[in-house]
Design an enzyme around this catalytic site. Structure first.
Site, mmCIF file in Angstrom:
data_model
loop_
_atom_site.group_PDB
_atom_site.id
_atom_site.type_symbol
_atom_site.label_atom_id
_atom_site.label_comp_id
_atom_site.label_asym_id
_atom_site.label_seq_id
_atom_site.Cartn_x
_atom_site.Cartn_y
_atom_site.Cartn_z
ATOM 1 C CG ASP A 100 -2.050 0.958 1.199
ATOM 2 O OD1 ASP A 100 -1.894 2.025 0.553
ATOM 3 O OD2 ASP A 100 -3.095 0.691 1.798
ATOM 4 C CG HIS A 102 -3.406 4.954 -0.520
ATOM 5 N ND1 HIS A 102 -3.429 3.678 -0.999
ATOM 6 C CD2 HIS A 102 -4.095 5.718 -1.410
ATOM 7 C CE1 HIS A 102 -4.115 3.655 -2.136
ATOM 8 N NE2 HIS A 102 -4.535 4.884 -2.417
ATOM 9 C CB SER A 153 -4.225 -2.350 3.201
ATOM 10 O OG SER A 153 -3.590 -1.942 2.028
HETATM 11 CO CO1 B1M Z 1 -5.771 5.356 -4.132
HETATM 12 N N1 B1M Z 1 -7.325 4.275 -3.716
HETATM 13 N N2 B1M Z 1 -5.058 3.916 -5.254
HETATM 14 N N3 B1M Z 1 -4.353 6.583 -4.571
HETATM 15 N N4 B1M Z 1 -6.822 6.668 -3.285
HETATM 16 C C1 B1M Z 1 -8.280 4.796 -2.733
HETATM 17 C C2 B1M Z 1 -7.920 4.321 -1.321
HETATM 18 C C3 B1M Z 1 -9.654 4.213 -3.257
HETATM 19 C C4 B1M Z 1 -10.718 4.016 -2.172
HETATM 20 C C5 B1M Z 1 -10.172 5.107 -4.394
HETATM 21 C C6 B1M Z 1 -11.440 4.590 -5.034
HETATM 22 O O1 B1M Z 1 -11.414 3.699 -5.835
HETATM 23 N N5 B1M Z 1 -12.567 5.120 -4.706
HETATM 24 C C7 B1M Z 1 -9.172 2.857 -3.900
HETATM 25 C C8 B1M Z 1 -9.163 1.644 -2.974
HETATM 26 C C9 B1M Z 1 -10.187 0.622 -3.395
HETATM 27 C C10 B1M Z 1 -10.156 -0.573 -2.550
HETATM 28 O O2 B1M Z 1 -9.164 -1.161 -2.211
HETATM 29 N N6 B1M Z 1 -11.354 -0.935 -2.211
HETATM 30 C C11 B1M Z 1 -7.794 3.230 -4.378
HETATM 31 C C12 B1M Z 1 -7.076 2.530 -5.395
HETATM 32 C C13 B1M Z 1 -7.841 1.425 -6.093
HETATM 33 C C14 B1M Z 1 -5.746 2.835 -5.741
HETATM 34 C C15 B1M Z 1 -4.838 2.103 -6.757
HETATM 35 C C16 B1M Z 1 -4.934 0.569 -6.752
HETATM 36 C C17 B1M Z 1 -5.162 2.686 -8.135
HETATM 37 C C18 B1M Z 1 -4.418 2.059 -9.297
HETATM 38 O O3 B1M Z 1 -3.227 2.089 -9.367
HETATM 39 N N7 B1M Z 1 -5.190 1.485 -10.178
HETATM 40 C C19 B1M Z 1 -3.451 2.583 -6.331
HETATM 41 C C20 B1M Z 1 -2.881 1.703 -5.227
HETATM 42 C C21 B1M Z 1 -1.421 1.675 -5.200
HETATM 43 C C22 B1M Z 1 -0.959 0.885 -3.978
HETATM 44 O O4 B1M Z 1 -1.190 1.298 -2.848
HETATM 45 N N8 B1M Z 1 -0.299 -0.219 -4.221
HETATM 46 C C23 B1M Z 1 -3.782 3.922 -5.764
HETATM 47 C C24 B1M Z 1 -2.916 5.002 -5.779
HETATM 48 C C25 B1M Z 1 -3.231 6.260 -5.271
HETATM 49 C C26 B1M Z 1 -2.329 7.481 -5.467
HETATM 50 C C27 B1M Z 1 -0.841 7.159 -5.417
HETATM 51 C C28 B1M Z 1 -2.656 8.108 -6.798
HETATM 52 C C29 B1M Z 1 -2.859 8.427 -4.312
HETATM 53 C C30 B1M Z 1 -2.088 8.285 -2.985
HETATM 54 C C31 B1M Z 1 -0.996 9.289 -2.792
HETATM 55 C C32 B1M Z 1 -0.399 9.205 -1.412
HETATM 56 O O5 B1M Z 1 -1.013 8.789 -0.429
HETATM 57 N N9 B1M Z 1 0.838 9.620 -1.351
HETATM 58 C C33 B1M Z 1 -4.264 7.860 -4.076
HETATM 59 C C34 B1M Z 1 -5.292 8.567 -3.368
HETATM 60 C C35 B1M Z 1 -4.988 9.998 -3.012
HETATM 61 C C36 B1M Z 1 -6.530 7.965 -3.021
HETATM 62 C C37 B1M Z 1 -7.785 8.618 -2.392
HETATM 63 C C38 B1M Z 1 -8.503 9.407 -3.487
HETATM 64 C C39 B1M Z 1 -7.571 9.532 -1.207
HETATM 65 C C40 B1M Z 1 -6.770 8.932 -0.043
HETATM 66 C C41 B1M Z 1 -6.336 10.011 0.926
HETATM 67 O O6 B1M Z 1 -5.212 10.471 0.902
HETATM 68 N N10 B1M Z 1 -7.270 10.502 1.759
HETATM 69 C C42 B1M Z 1 -8.590 7.331 -1.930
HETATM 70 C C43 B1M Z 1 -10.090 7.537 -1.919
HETATM 71 C C44 B1M Z 1 -10.590 8.013 -0.572
HETATM 72 O O7 B1M Z 1 -10.092 7.603 0.468
HETATM 73 N N11 B1M Z 1 -11.572 8.858 -0.612
HETATM 74 C C45 B1M Z 1 -7.988 6.252 -2.741
HETATM 75 C C46 B1M Z 1 -6.987 11.561 2.711
HETATM 76 C C47 B1M Z 1 -6.375 10.971 4.007
HETATM 77 C C48 B1M Z 1 -6.092 12.097 5.012
HETATM 78 O O8 B1M Z 1 -7.321 10.086 4.542
HETATM 79 O O9 B1M Z 1 -5.708 8.131 4.493
HETATM 80 O O10 B1M Z 1 -8.159 7.784 5.056
HETATM 81 P P1 B1M Z 1 -6.939 8.636 5.078
HETATM 82 O O11 B1M Z 1 -6.571 8.924 6.623
HETATM 83 C C49 B1M Z 1 -7.536 9.314 7.570
HETATM 84 C C50 B1M Z 1 -8.112 8.149 8.389
HETATM 85 O O12 B1M Z 1 -8.302 6.984 7.617
HETATM 86 C C51 B1M Z 1 -7.149 8.014 9.527
HETATM 87 O O13 B1M Z 1 -6.687 9.339 9.766
HETATM 88 C C52 B1M Z 1 -6.817 10.158 8.591
HETATM 89 C C53 B1M Z 1 -7.665 11.389 8.903
HETATM 90 O O14 B1M Z 1 -7.303 12.051 10.039
HETATM 91 N N12 B1M Z 1 -5.976 7.157 9.435
HETATM 92 C C54 B1M Z 1 -5.363 6.693 10.567
HETATM 93 C C55 B1M Z 1 -5.268 6.721 8.387
HETATM 94 N N13 B1M Z 1 -4.232 5.975 8.783
HETATM 95 C C56 B1M Z 1 -4.258 5.946 10.117
HETATM 96 C C57 B1M Z 1 -3.402 5.319 11.032
HETATM 97 C C58 B1M Z 1 -3.696 5.459 12.401
HETATM 98 C C59 B1M Z 1 -4.779 6.215 12.819
HETATM 99 C C60 B1M Z 1 -5.626 6.832 11.919
HETATM 100 O O15 B1M Z 1 -2.955 4.923 13.356
HETATM 101 C C61 B1M Z 1 -1.755 4.272 13.035
#
Ligand code: B1M
Length: 215
Positions: A100, A102, A153
């Site tokens: 992963d 992200h 993940s």
């Molecule tokens: Co990706 N991606 N992505 N992506 N991406 C998602 C996660 C996805 C839901 C989008 C979608 O399809 N709607 C989907 C997952 C589907 C699934 O598995 N069901 C997805 C996919 C499919 C993919 C790829 C497979 C796409 C591809 O290549 N075909 C690929 C995966 C690559 C890989 O990981 N091997 C991929 C790639 C990417 C980018 C690189 C383009 C980019 C990431 C850049 C980066 O992180 N440096 C990206 C992004 C940006 C997203 C979305 C749009 C946004 C994620 C994000 O940053 N959110 C995402 C859709 C979504 O979530 N709406 C998506 C903002 C962030 C602040 O929130 O990380 O949730 P989040 O963190 C929150 C809480 O979750 C929590 O605190 C934060 C808020 O305060 N939290 C914790 C998180 N970690 C914590 C740990 C803790 C405590 C709290 O304690 C240890």
């Protein structure tokens, strides 16, 4: 557009033109820097996720949205509240799990914990269990923090918990990320581990759980 709409649209459009000026204005209008992130910027990210899911955005565009988010967080970080602790509240190892990439959420957790008295060792992304175990032995943290956004993940966290258990590690594990839920954590990860496993829905929740577990 309103300020909130403009802020969300920078993330959705993946553009930074005017971003810093609007963030500066938001600092005056929002109660805290974190409220700007959790509000309009996260709304933009949710929309990006929706559009990506609908095939209306490609990965390269989502990457630009991620860049806008990262720039915004770096800009806002110096304005975040910092506690002045005389001693460290504990040491936390952070990692995005194997497979992963992200890291925006994890990095936010790093900032919030670091600003609130914790020593944080960030292992970065795609961290294999063996590397995590080695780091735990080297760094001797009080808590292991795992982040993951992909459905696979969530499963990887189960495997990671099993590997940690087999390595004799029973430190509290803090898990978070969009792939997880409290139910998944309790039903799937916790039974595979000897120590406490807690789920944080966001970075502030991560902080309060760390405080509860350690202090
Ligand atoms: Co990706 N991606 N992505 N992506 N991406 C998602 C996660 C996805 C839901 C989008 C979608 O399809 N709607 C989907 C997952 C589907 C699934 O598995 N069901 C997805 C996919 C499919 C993919 C790829 C497979 C796409 C591809 O290549 N075909 C690929 C995966 C690559 C890989 O990981 N091997 C991929 C790639 C990417 C980018 C690189 C383009 C980019 C990431 C850049 C980066 O992180 N440096 C990206 C992004 C940006 C997203 C979305 C749009 C946004 C994620 C994000 O940053 N959110 C995402 C859709 C979504 O979530 N709406 C998506 C903002 C962030 C602040 O929130 O990380 O949730 P989040 O963190 C929150 C809480 O979750 C929590 O605190 C934060 C808020 O305060 N939290 C914790 C998180 N970690 C914590 C740990 C803790 C405590 C709290 O304690 C240890």
């Amino acid at each position: 557009l309103s300020l909130a709409e403009r802020l969300a649209s920078y993330v959705v459009e993946g553009t930074k033109e005017g971003l810093l000026e609007d963030l500066q204005q938001a600092l005056e209008e929002y109660p805290s820097p974190l409220a700007i992130i959790n509000g309009p910027l996260m709304d933009g990210m949710a929309e990006v996720g929706r559009l990506f899911n609908d095939n209306q955005l490609i990965v390269a565009e989502v990457l630009q949205s991620a860049e806008v988010m990262k720039t915004s967080v770096s800009f806002l970080e110096p304005f975040m509240e910092k506690s002045v602790e005389s001693s460290s509240k504990g040491k936390v190892i952070l990692a995005t799990v194997k497979g992963d990439v992200h890291d925006i959420g994890k990095n936010l957790v790093d900032i919030i914990l670091s600003n609130n008295g914790y020593d944080v060792v960030d292992l970065g992304i795609k961290v294999a269990p063996a590397d995590l175990i080695e780091a735990v032995r080297r760094e001797k943290p009080d808590v292991v923090g795992l982040s993951g956004l992909l459905v696979k993940s969530a499963q990887q966290m189960v495997l990671t918990a099993q590997d940690l258990r087999e390595a004799g590690i029973d430190l509290p594990i803090l898990v978070g990320g969009a792939a997880l839920s409290r139910k998944f954590t309790t039903n799937k990860i916790a039974p595979e581990y000897n120590g406490l496993v807690v789920y944080a829905k966001d970075a502030m929740d991560g902080l309060s759980l760390a405080n509860r577990v350690l202090n």
